[in-house]
Motif scaffolding. Structure first.
Motif, short mmCIF file in Angstrom:
data_model
loop_
_atom_site.label_atom_id
_atom_site.label_comp_id
_atom_site.label_asym_id
_atom_site.label_seq_id
_atom_site.Cartn_x
_atom_site.Cartn_y
_atom_site.Cartn_z
N PRO A 109 -8.09 5.52 10.30
CA PRO A 109 -9.43 5.19 9.82
C PRO A 109 -10.22 6.36 9.26
O PRO A 109 -10.91 6.23 8.25
N GLU A 110 -10.10 7.56 9.87
CA GLU A 110 -10.94 8.69 9.46
C GLU A 110 -10.35 9.49 8.30
O GLU A 110 -11.02 10.35 7.75
N THR A 111 -9.08 9.24 7.97
CA THR A 111 -8.38 10.09 6.99
C THR A 111 -8.62 9.60 5.57
O THR A 111 -8.49 8.40 5.30
N PRO A 112 -8.94 10.52 4.62
CA PRO A 112 -9.00 10.10 3.22
C PRO A 112 -7.64 9.51 2.83
O PRO A 112 -6.60 10.15 3.03
N THR A 113 -7.67 8.29 2.31
CA THR A 113 -6.42 7.57 2.05
C THR A 113 -6.39 7.09 0.61
O THR A 113 -7.33 6.45 0.15
N LEU A 114 -5.30 7.42 -0.06
CA LEU A 114 -5.13 7.04 -1.47
C LEU A 114 -4.13 5.89 -1.55
O LEU A 114 -3.03 5.98 -1.01
N LEU A 115 -4.54 4.81 -2.20
CA LEU A 115 -3.65 3.66 -2.41
C LEU A 115 -3.14 3.75 -3.85
O LEU A 115 -3.94 3.72 -4.79
N LEU A 116 -1.84 3.86 -4.01
CA LEU A 116 -1.24 3.96 -5.35
C LEU A 116 -0.49 2.67 -5.64
O LEU A 116 0.50 2.36 -4.96
N ALA A 117 -0.97 1.93 -6.64
CA ALA A 117 -0.36 0.63 -6.93
C ALA A 117 0.23 0.62 -8.33
O ALA A 117 -0.43 1.00 -9.29
N GLY A 118 1.47 0.16 -8.44
CA GLY A 118 2.08 -0.05 -9.75
C GLY A 118 2.17 -1.55 -10.00
O GLY A 118 2.91 -2.25 -9.30
#
Ligand SMILES: Cc1cc2nc3c(=O)[nH]c(=O)nc-3n(C[C@H](O)[C@H](O)[C@H](O)COP(=O)(O)OP(=O)(O)OC[C@H]3O[C@@H](n4cnc5c(N)ncnc54)[C@H](O)[C@@H]3O)c2cc1C
Ligand code: FES
Length: 261
Positions: A109-118
């Motif tokens: 929850p606290e971590t910067p999270t990048l969602l990469l979608a193709g």
């Protein structure tokens, strides 16, 4: 998965999504909610319309996109015989469905999270964003070929900061790859989390940069599947130590440095 989780459910509706050159190329399939205790984003279901009888033998796997307690939504791209026939289902038809299957994406929850979608790889991220306790820590980057309204992008971009790039010409791909490289380097530098889903070449690009920058990245694989429960060995891949593993039960989500693509 127990047999309790294999059931017949009703189709609520099938709606074409967006304005692509081939109408109905992407569609939303809403099914009656299968009375599960819960599911986690990244998990998938196998579905086989009962009307297929002995014609198409194998079920087809799809990521769980979202649910509201009464319905379960899948986003599907018409790729061939199975998906084109699934797109022709009508309200009231029935499908045999088993799931929820496989593992799920990491949640920190606290971590910067990048969602990469193709492309249609955006499907599991709708549920991810909806279930995430702190969506303000999420960012979405999407690369796509069809018009954006063909995908559930607008549903996500309302909740999280997002950036999308279309691939129309060969040089667009270079720009997309450069952007992915920059984003992965940026998240690696802050010990962020990177989650990705899309076609295999997209996953290979994520893996390449994740290894280069020592990023904590997960890739979701879309291997061909027949049983979905570890029995047929149709979906195997190699883990980081060269052992064969079933994508349906050990994945579909793997840490990028623990799988061969
Ligand atoms: C865990 C998992 C989650 C998935 N989630 C989604 C989703 O949310 N939405 C969605 O639209 N699709 C998803 N897929 C892909 C989907 O299962 C395939 O597109 C589908 O099974 C193709 O069936 P078909 O009968 O239409 O194609 P076929 O007639 O069997 O094949 C037609 C073409 O599709 C390609 N194809 C077949 N299977 C796959 C596959 N598994 N992945 C990629 N290409 C394939 C074939 O190589 C061929 O070129 C997922 C796959 C997996 C394993
Ligand atoms: S699909 Fe049968 S073992 Fe994975």
């Amino acid at each position: 998965m127990s047999l309790r989780n294999c059931r017949t459910v009703k189709v609520l509706d099938v709606s074409p999504v967006g304005q692509s050159k081939s109408p109905g190329e992407l569609f939303e399939l809403r099914l009656q909610y299968p009375d599960w205790d819960g599911w986690k984003p990244g998990q998938f279901v196998m579905i086989r319309p009962t009307g297929w009888e002995l014609d198409l033998l194998w079920a087809r796997p799809f990521s769980i996109c979202s649910s509201d307690g009464e319905s379960l939504t899948l986003f599907i791209q018409n790729m061939g015989r199975g998906t084109s026939r699934i797109g022709k289902l009508k309200s009231g038809d029935t499908v045999t469905m088993w799931g929820p299957l496989g593992n799920s994406f990491a949640v920190e929850p606290e971590t910067p999270t990048l969602l990469l979608a193709g492309g249609i790889g955006i499907a599991p991220f709708r549920g991810y964003v909806e279930q995430h306790p702190q969506p303000e820590n999420l960012k979405l980057f999407m690369a796509h070929r069809l018009p954006l309204d063909c995908y559930p992008y607008a549903l996500l971009s309302k909740s999280v900061s997002s950036h999308c790039m279309i691939e129309e010409k060969p040089e667009d791909l270079d720009r997309i790859i450069d952007t992915m490289r920059d984003r992965i380097r940026e998240y690696a530098a802050q010990d962020g989390l990177i989650l990705s889903c899309g076609p295999t070449p997209f996953m290979r690009t994520v893996q390449r940069f994740a290894l280069e920058f020592k990023a904590r990245a997960q890739v979701s694989l879309e291997n061909r599947m027949a049983c979905g429960v570890g029995a047929c060995l149709g979906c195997v891949t190699k883990d980081g130590e060269g052992h064969h593993v079933q994508v349906c039960t050990r994945g579909p989500v793997f840490w990028a440095d623990k799988v061969e693509l």
